[in-house]
Design a protein around this motif. Structure first.
Motif, PDB file in Angstrom:
ATOM      1  N   UNK A 171       0.792  -1.215   0.000  1.00 43.78           N
ATOM      2  CA  UNK A 171       0.000   0.000   0.000  1.00 43.78           C
ATOM      3  C   UNK A 171       0.831   1.274   0.000  1.00 43.78           C
ATOM      4  N   UNK A 172       2.134   1.145  -0.227  1.00 45.09           N
ATOM      5  CA  UNK A 172       3.025   2.309  -0.271  1.00 45.09           C
ATOM      6  C   UNK A 172       2.594   3.242  -1.401  1.00 45.09           C
ATOM      7  N   UNK A 173       2.508   4.540  -1.075  1.00 46.32           N
ATOM      8  CA  UNK A 173       2.058   5.523  -2.061  1.00 46.32           C
ATOM      9  C   UNK A 173       3.237   6.287  -2.646  1.00 46.32           C
ATOM     10  N   UNK A 174       3.094   6.689  -3.901  1.00 52.06           N
ATOM     11  CA  UNK A 174       4.083   7.488  -4.613  1.00 52.06           C
ATOM     12  C   UNK A 174       3.396   8.773  -5.044  1.00 52.06           C
ATOM     13  N   UNK A 175       4.008   9.916  -4.771  1.00 52.84           N
ATOM     14  CA  UNK A 175       3.403  11.209  -5.084  1.00 52.84           C
ATOM     15  C   UNK A 175       4.013  11.799  -6.354  1.00 52.84           C
ATOM     16  N   UNK A 176       3.171  12.405  -7.168  1.00 58.15           N
ATOM     17  CA  UNK A 176       3.654  13.064  -8.370  1.00 58.15           C
ATOM     18  C   UNK A 176       2.531  13.749  -9.115  1.00 58.15           C
ATOM     19  N   UNK A 177       2.901  14.389 -10.214  1.00 56.54           N
ATOM     20  CA  UNK A 177       1.946  15.113 -11.050  1.00 56.54           C
ATOM     21  C   UNK A 177       1.538  14.245 -12.244  1.00 56.54           C
ATOM     22  N   UNK A 178       0.257  14.290 -12.576  1.00 57.76           N
ATOM     23  CA  UNK A 178      -0.266  13.478 -13.673  1.00 57.76           C
ATOM     24  C   UNK A 178       0.284  13.978 -15.010  1.00 57.76           C
ATOM     25  N   UNK A 179       0.905  13.051 -15.738  1.00 58.31           N
ATOM     26  CA  UNK A 179       1.394  13.342 -17.090  1.00 58.31           C
ATOM     27  C   UNK A 179       0.374  12.854 -18.126  1.00 58.31           C
ATOM     28  N   UNK A 180      -0.156  11.640 -17.893  1.00 53.49           N
ATOM     29  CA  UNK A 180      -1.150  11.040 -18.793  1.00 53.49           C
ATOM     30  C   UNK A 180      -2.159  10.259 -17.986  1.00 53.49           C
ATOM     31  N   UNK A 181      -3.403  10.257 -18.450  1.00 50.37           N
ATOM     32  CA  UNK A 181      -4.447   9.424 -17.856  1.00 50.37           C
ATOM     33  C   UNK A 181      -4.597   8.207 -18.759  1.00 50.37           C
ATOM     34  N   UNK A 182      -4.360   7.025 -18.196  1.00 50.75           N
ATOM     35  CA  UNK A 182      -4.291   5.806 -19.006  1.00 50.75           C
ATOM     36  C   UNK A 182      -5.596   5.015 -19.046  1.00 50.75           C
ATOM     37  N   UNK A 183      -6.423   5.118 -18.015  1.00 46.50           N
ATOM     38  CA  UNK A 183      -7.696   4.397 -17.984  1.00 46.50           C
ATOM     39  C   UNK A 183      -8.704   5.123 -18.864  1.00 46.50           C
ATOM     40  N   UNK A 184      -9.330   4.400 -19.789  1.00 49.07           N
ATOM     41  CA  UNK A 184     -10.309   5.010 -20.687  1.00 49.07           C
ATOM     42  C   UNK A 184     -11.709   5.073 -20.096  1.00 49.07           C
ATOM     43  N   UNK A 185     -12.053   4.113 -19.220  1.00 50.68           N
ATOM     44  CA  UNK A 185     -13.401   4.108 -18.650  1.00 50.68           C
ATOM     45  C   UNK A 185     -13.570   5.249 -17.650  1.00 50.68           C
ATOM     46  N   UNK A 186     -14.807   5.636 -17.398  1.00 49.84           N
ATOM     47  CA  UNK A 186     -15.085   6.785 -16.524  1.00 49.84           C
ATOM     48  C   UNK A 186     -14.851   6.466 -15.057  1.00 49.84           C
ATOM     49  N   UNK A 187     -14.898   5.181 -14.691  1.00 56.25           N
ATOM     50  CA  UNK A 187     -14.684   4.776 -13.294  1.00 56.25           C
ATOM     51  C   UNK A 187     -13.880   3.485 -13.242  1.00 56.25           C
ATOM     52  N   UNK A 188     -13.182   3.299 -12.116  1.00 61.33           N
ATOM     53  CA  UNK A 188     -12.493   2.035 -11.862  1.00 61.33           C
ATOM     54  C   UNK A 188     -12.470   1.819 -10.358  1.00 61.33           C
ATOM     55  N   UNK A 189     -12.866   0.642  -9.882  1.00 61.93           N
ATOM     56  CA  UNK A 189     -12.974   0.408  -8.433  1.00 61.93           C
ATOM     57  C   UNK A 189     -11.648   0.505  -7.668  1.00 61.93           C
ATOM     58  N   UNK A 190     -10.521   0.317  -8.346  1.00 59.01           N
ATOM     59  CA  UNK A 190      -9.215   0.369  -7.672  1.00 59.01           C
ATOM     60  C   UNK A 190      -8.479   1.683  -7.923  1.00 59.01           C
ATOM     61  N   UNK A 191      -9.104   2.592  -8.656  1.00 52.99           N
ATOM     62  CA  UNK A 191      -8.486   3.878  -8.968  1.00 52.99           C
ATOM     63  C   UNK A 191      -8.130   3.962 -10.438  1.00 52.99           C
ATOM     64  N   UNK A 192      -8.171   5.178 -10.965  1.00 48.89           N
ATOM     65  CA  UNK A 192      -7.841   5.418 -12.372  1.00 48.89           C
ATOM     66  C   UNK A 192      -6.334   5.298 -12.555  1.00 48.89           C
ATOM     67  N   UNK A 193      -5.913   4.595 -13.599  1.00 50.91           N
ATOM     68  CA  UNK A 193      -4.485   4.404 -13.865  1.00 50.91           C
ATOM     69  C   UNK A 193      -3.930   5.630 -14.579  1.00 50.91           C
ATOM     70  N   UNK A 194      -2.814   6.146 -14.049  1.00 48.58           N
ATOM     71  CA  UNK A 194      -2.172   7.330 -14.624  1.00 48.58           C
ATOM     72  C   UNK A 194      -0.671   7.120 -14.719  1.00 48.58           C
ATOM     73  N   UNK A 195      -0.029   7.961 -15.538  1.00 42.56           N
ATOM     74  CA  UNK A 195       1.426   8.023 -15.610  1.00 42.56           C
ATOM     75  C   UNK A 195       1.851   9.344 -14.986  1.00 42.56           C
ATOM     76  N   UNK A 196       2.842   9.281 -14.104  1.00 41.79           N
ATOM     77  CA  UNK A 196       3.353  10.489 -13.468  1.00 41.79           C
ATOM     78  C   UNK A 196       4.439  11.134 -14.316  1.00 41.79           C
ATOM     79  N   UNK A 197       4.535  12.443 -14.224  1.00 41.89           N
ATOM     80  CA  UNK A 197       5.571  13.192 -14.941  1.00 41.89           C
ATOM     81  C   UNK A 197       6.954  12.837 -14.393  1.00 41.89           C
ATOM     82  N   UNK A 198       7.023  12.544 -13.106  1.00 45.05           N
ATOM     83  CA  UNK A 198       8.287  12.215 -12.453  1.00 45.05           C
ATOM     84  C   UNK A 198       8.634  10.747 -12.711  1.00 45.05           C
TER      85      UNK A 198
END
Length: 70
Positions: free
Chosen positions: A26-53
């Motif tokens: 459950x370790x979290x990583x902090x950063x700024x969103x570079x790209x939003x990878x999930x196409x669906x409007x919702x996801x039960x585990x969280x929307x998948x993104x790519x960080x700029x960092x």
């Protein structure tokens, strides 16, 4: 705001994500969103993104900052 809804996310937002390798701990990583990878409007585990960092990819658990978008 909820990281499970794509509508709540925008490029440049500061978020905490969980990387695939950190899902068990459950370790979290902090950063700024570079790209939003999930196409669906919702996801039960969280929307998948790519960080700029470091181009790290994970699912959004928490939205930290939206102020800079105003």
């Amino acid at each position: 705001m909820d990281g499970k809804n794509r509508n709540n996310l925008q490029i440049g937002m500061l978020v905490d994500i969980v990387l695939k390798k950190d899902q068990r701990t459950g370790k979290l990583t902090r950063g700024h969103i570079k790209r939003i990878l999930t196409n669906s409007s919702q996801h039960p585990h969280g929307i998948k993104v790519m960080l700029a960092e470091g181009d790290q990819v994970g699912r959004v658990q928490k939205i930290i900052e939206t102020d800079h978008l105003s």
